[in-house]
Structure formats: structure tokens, C-alpha cells
Design a protein around this motif. Structure first.
Motif, mmCIF file in Angstrom:
data_model
loop_
_atom_site.group_PDB
_atom_site.id
_atom_site.type_symbol
_atom_site.label_atom_id
_atom_site.label_comp_id
_atom_site.label_asym_id
_atom_site.label_seq_id
_atom_site.Cartn_x
_atom_site.Cartn_y
_atom_site.Cartn_z
ATOM 1 N N PRO A 21 55.342 66.007 63.149
ATOM 2 C CA PRO A 21 55.386 65.085 62.014
ATOM 3 C C PRO A 21 54.060 65.125 61.247
ATOM 4 C CG PRO A 21 55.036 63.874 64.036
ATOM 5 C CD PRO A 21 55.253 65.311 64.419
ATOM 6 N N PHE A 22 54.161 64.836 59.992
ATOM 7 C CA PHE A 22 52.960 64.783 59.167
ATOM 8 C C PHE A 22 52.548 63.328 58.982
ATOM 9 C CE2 PHE A 22 55.034 68.722 57.950
ATOM 10 C CZ PHE A 22 53.984 69.616 58.079
ATOM 11 N N GLY A 23 51.238 63.063 58.813
ATOM 12 C CA GLY A 23 50.745 61.705 58.595
ATOM 13 C C GLY A 23 50.029 61.178 59.823
ATOM 14 N N PHE A 24 49.754 59.846 59.801
ATOM 15 C CA PHE A 24 49.034 59.194 60.883
ATOM 16 C C PHE A 24 49.992 58.631 61.915
ATOM 17 C CE2 PHE A 24 46.021 58.603 57.324
ATOM 18 C CZ PHE A 24 44.894 59.168 57.903
ATOM 19 N N THR A 25 49.529 58.618 63.145
ATOM 20 C CA THR A 25 50.278 57.906 64.175
ATOM 21 C C THR A 25 49.871 56.442 64.110
ATOM 22 O OG1 THR A 25 48.591 58.230 65.853
ATOM 23 C CG2 THR A 25 50.287 59.954 65.667
ATOM 24 N N LEU A 26 50.588 55.595 64.811
ATOM 25 C CA LEU A 26 50.259 54.172 64.800
ATOM 26 C C LEU A 26 48.888 53.905 65.405
ATOM 27 C CD1 LEU A 26 53.677 52.530 65.725
ATOM 28 C CD2 LEU A 26 52.521 52.558 63.520
ATOM 29 N N VAL A 27 48.520 54.657 66.404
ATOM 30 C CA VAL A 27 47.209 54.477 67.035
ATOM 31 C C VAL A 27 46.103 54.837 66.049
ATOM 32 C CG1 VAL A 27 45.702 55.290 68.893
ATOM 33 C CG2 VAL A 27 48.114 54.844 69.353
ATOM 34 N N GLU A 28 46.258 55.956 65.352
ATOM 35 C CA GLU A 28 45.256 56.355 64.366
ATOM 36 C C GLU A 28 45.160 55.328 63.235
ATOM 37 O OE1 GLU A 28 45.554 61.217 64.679
ATOM 38 O OE2 GLU A 28 46.962 60.116 63.408
ATOM 39 N N LEU A 29 46.280 54.816 62.819
ATOM 40 C CA LEU A 29 46.296 53.812 61.763
ATOM 41 C C LEU A 29 45.609 52.520 62.222
ATOM 42 C CD1 LEU A 29 47.301 53.385 58.895
ATOM 43 C CD2 LEU A 29 49.420 52.495 59.841
ATOM 44 N N ALA A 30 45.866 52.092 63.454
ATOM 45 C CA ALA A 30 45.241 50.882 63.989
ATOM 46 C C ALA A 30 43.730 51.053 64.095
ATOM 47 C CB ALA A 30 45.840 50.528 65.348
ATOM 48 N N ILE A 31 43.292 52.216 64.548
ATOM 49 C CA ILE A 31 41.850 52.471 64.671
ATOM 50 C C ILE A 31 41.186 52.462 63.299
ATOM 51 C CG2 ILE A 31 40.138 54.229 65.292
ATOM 52 C CD1 ILE A 31 41.938 54.916 67.687
ATOM 53 N N SER A 32 41.829 53.064 62.308
ATOM 54 C CA SER A 32 41.233 53.080 60.967
ATOM 55 C C SER A 32 41.179 51.673 60.369
ATOM 56 C CB SER A 32 41.997 54.035 60.054
ATOM 57 O OG SER A 32 43.328 53.605 59.888
ATOM 58 N N ILE A 33 42.174 50.840 60.626
ATOM 59 C CA ILE A 33 42.155 49.462 60.137
ATOM 60 C C ILE A 33 41.030 48.672 60.795
ATOM 61 C CG2 ILE A 33 43.430 47.271 60.168
ATOM 62 C CD1 ILE A 33 45.951 48.908 59.591
#
Length: 157
Positions: A21-33
């Protein structure tokens, strides 16, 4: 297989790349937030401190103006103004005018600052009204020897 032979490793890699899949995973998104929140938080704390310091300095400036207005009033009139009542009774409460009865005696010695009488601010930068207390002797009107004149040496508080 469809006509072409491929090495087992390269076919698996090609299939895996198509299925990734392309894009961010939920973990990556949570860390960036979390990182963005920490960055914004470090910027807002000094800003809140600056706002508080500005409010404090503006209130001190207003208190100095009130002090000067009280001294000017005392020198011009020979007495300090009466307090503005905070409750109902004779006169209008919280109107910013000093509350004096018909013969020139203070209705109350403690209340709000008579800010209209002194032409100053009514409240500090947090919205709290300035409180004021005057001793009856210093607010007497029409006395032969007024408590204040240009030669008065005292520390008023």
C-alpha cells in the motif's frame, strides 16, 4: 506462469511491490501527530508567558496612573475621593462616581475605585475591578485645614 520465466526471488519481489500500500500507516501517522503537537506546544508556552507578562505590566502602568490621579485629586480638592459603592443603597452602585451623601460625607469608605471621578481605568487586564479604601479623615470636605496641600510629606498607600 504466463510465457515468461522469472527467478523465484524476483517474481516474489514484483508481486510484493504491486501489493504494497502507498501512504502512511496508522503508527506513522500517530508518531507524526505527536511530534507536531510537541513542536506547537514548545512554541505556545513562551507565547502564553509573554501574554501574562504584558498583562502584568499594563496593570502596573494603570496602577501608577491611578496613584497619580489620586494625588492630583487630593492636591486639587484638599481631600481624597470617596469610594464607589458595590451594593445598592444611596446613590448608584458601580457607576464609577464617588458616593457622597447630601452633606459631603462618604457613604462608604471601602468599595470600588471611583474611576470616572479620577478618569482612570475601572478594572485590570484580567477584568477585576480595582478596589479602593479611604480613611474618613482624608476624605472630609470643607474642613478649615485640609489634610492635603503642596507641603504634605507622607507616604500614601
Amino acid at each position: 506462469m504466463s510465457g515468461r520465466a522469472c527467478a523465484p526471488f524476483s517474481c516474489r519481489a514484483a508481486i510484493a511491490m504491486r501489493a504494497a500500500p502507498f501512504g502512511f500507516t496508522l503508527v506513522e501517522l500517530a508518531i507524526s501527530i505527536v511530534v507536531i503537537t510537541l513542536l506547537i506546544g514548545t512554541l505556545l508556552v513562551p507565547l502564553a508567558t509573554q501574554v501574562e507578562q504584558r498583562k502584568t505590566s499594563e496593570t502596573r502602568k494603570t496602577l501608577d496612573e491611578i496613584r497619580e490621579a489620586l494625588l492630583g485629586f487630593a492636591l486639587a480638592n484638599g481631600h481624597l475621593p470617596c469610594a464607589d459603592m458595590t451594593t445598592t443603597g444611596a446613590g448608584t452602585p458601580n457607576d464609577g462616581q464617588e458616593d457622597v451623601d447630601g452633606v459631603g460625607v462618604c457613604v462608604t469608605n471601602e468599595g470600588n475605585l471611583p474611576w470616572v471621578t479620577l478618569s482612570t481605568g475601572a478594572s485590570d487586564t484580567w477584568g477585576n475591578r480595582y478596589r479602593y479604601r479611604v480613611h474618613g479623615q482624608f476624605a472630609q470636605r470643607g474642613v478649615a485645614n485640609p489634610p492635603f496641600n503642596l507641603a504634605t510629606t507622607s507616604t500614601l498607600q
